[in-house]
Design a protein around this motif. Structure first.
Motif: not given
Length: 354
Positions: A126-142
């Motif tokens: 949320v603090k870095y909306p211009n960065v794309t984040f990736g997470i393995v093995d989880s689903v982050v809602e929002g």
């Protein structure tokens, strides 16, 4: 939202790297969150920030699978890579700081390897909306700038259960999980179902190395060895371990008993040089192609079309598979192919909880 495509093709390409990638990097499971490794290609390409789970590079398993995707992207696109590794003593604040350090330093994408980064990533994204984040093995809602990279671990584990049931001579097999969290329960559920669907009379022992917030079960080869030895002493002759670097201890224990088999996880552990003295005891490995998901995300950034949302890599698309190195399951090919076909066409519904 762009969805995953051409996964099978990417899987073929990444498979070629499997033998070389694990020779690189640190093998420490206790690196300070400020420790990193960086590489550069003239300042061009993609700036990749990576936050590994406990064990980091050199775990011969989950993190190394992710590292193969990073190495492939680095080789193709150039740029910079910064890698940070979790400790078993990490707090939520530690994980949040690690992701913040990477995003704040201009890395994009920032990839969290493991479900433990879910809550911290939700805050940092949320603090870095211009960065794309990736997470393995989880689903982050929002947040809309996260690529949730998930796999059907239960499907690959089902095939391992079929193989175990067909190979056991004692009608007794075992499953060792690193931590009793929902993710690892998927491995247990699939394995147990595969065993029982194949031979209902086979006994299955199930054991976890740590519980709750204690993640030491993913980075304690001594615990893996002890658990496996206990199962062997009780009569099990095939043991499947889903426990990160702890699995190396289990493989060592199994290799010491004539006629017993180990089943590896995440990477093709038969092919790993550091496990070569045990390879004749490694029946197969449930390969989880984390490298494909990680590579796809990095490539999407390079192409200017970031992957976001939930992107699943199932058995049908090469997300998980059963390794055939060593030829020890060649005699089971017809049964394994039949089981895989039934999973893919929906005839077999594999459980995700025990």
């Amino acid at each position: 939202m762009r969805r995953v495509s051409k996964i099978a093709a990417a899987g073929i390409a990444t498979a070629a790297l499997a033998l070389s990638a694990t020779a690189c990097g640190s093998t420490s499971s206790q690196k300070d969150s400020g420790t990193s490794s960086s590489s550069s290609a003239g300042g061009k390409g993609v700036k990749i920030g990576v936050a590994y789970d406990v064990g980091g590079r050199g775990d011969h398993s989950f993190n190394d699978s992710a590292a193969r995707g990073i190495d492939k992207a680095k080789a193709e696109f150039g740029g910079d890579v910064k890698e940070l590794t979790a400790k078993t003593t990490d707090t939520e604040a530690d994980r949040e700081q690690r992701l913040t350090d990477l995003a704040g330093a201009g890395f994009n994408p920032v990839i969290g390897i493991g479900y433990a980064y879910a809550n911290s990533m939700k805050k940092v994204a949320v603090k870095y909306p211009n960065v794309t984040f990736g997470i393995v093995d989880s689903v982050v809602e929002g947040p809309k700038n996260i690529d949730n990279i998930v796999f059907t671990e239960e499907q690959g584990s089902y095939l391992a259960g079929v193989a175990a049931a067909l190979k056991t001579k004692t009608n007794h097999v075992g499953f060792i999980g690193g931590v009793d969290v929902p993710l690892i329960k998927k491995f247990e559920a699939g394995f147990n179902q595969g065993v029982k669907d194949t031979k209902p009379d086979v006994k299955v022992d199930n054991q976890y190395l740590s519980h709750g917030s204690d993640t030491s079960g993913f980075a304690s080869p001594d615990k893996g060895k002890q658990a496996a030895q206990g199962m062997l002493d009780n009569g099990a002759d095939v043991i499947y371990t889903a426990a990160g670097s702890s699995g190396t201890g289990a493989i060592e224990a199994v290799s010491g008993k004539k006629g017993a088999w180990a089943i590896g996880v995440d990477s093709d552990q038969y092919q790993q040089a550091s496990l070569s003295k045990y390879k004749n005891a490694i029946l197969t490995s449930v390969v989880k192609n984390v490298d494909i998901g990680v590579y796809d995300l990095i490539k999407s950034i390079k192409d200017g079309k970031p992957l976001v949302g939930t992107n699943s890599y199932p058995l049908a698309k090469g997300g998980v598979s059963l390794a055939t190195s060593g030829g020890f399951i060649d005699d089971l090919k017809s049964q394994l192919d039949a089981a895989q076909k039934k999973i893919v066409d929906g005839t077999i519904k594999v459980k995700t909880t025990p």
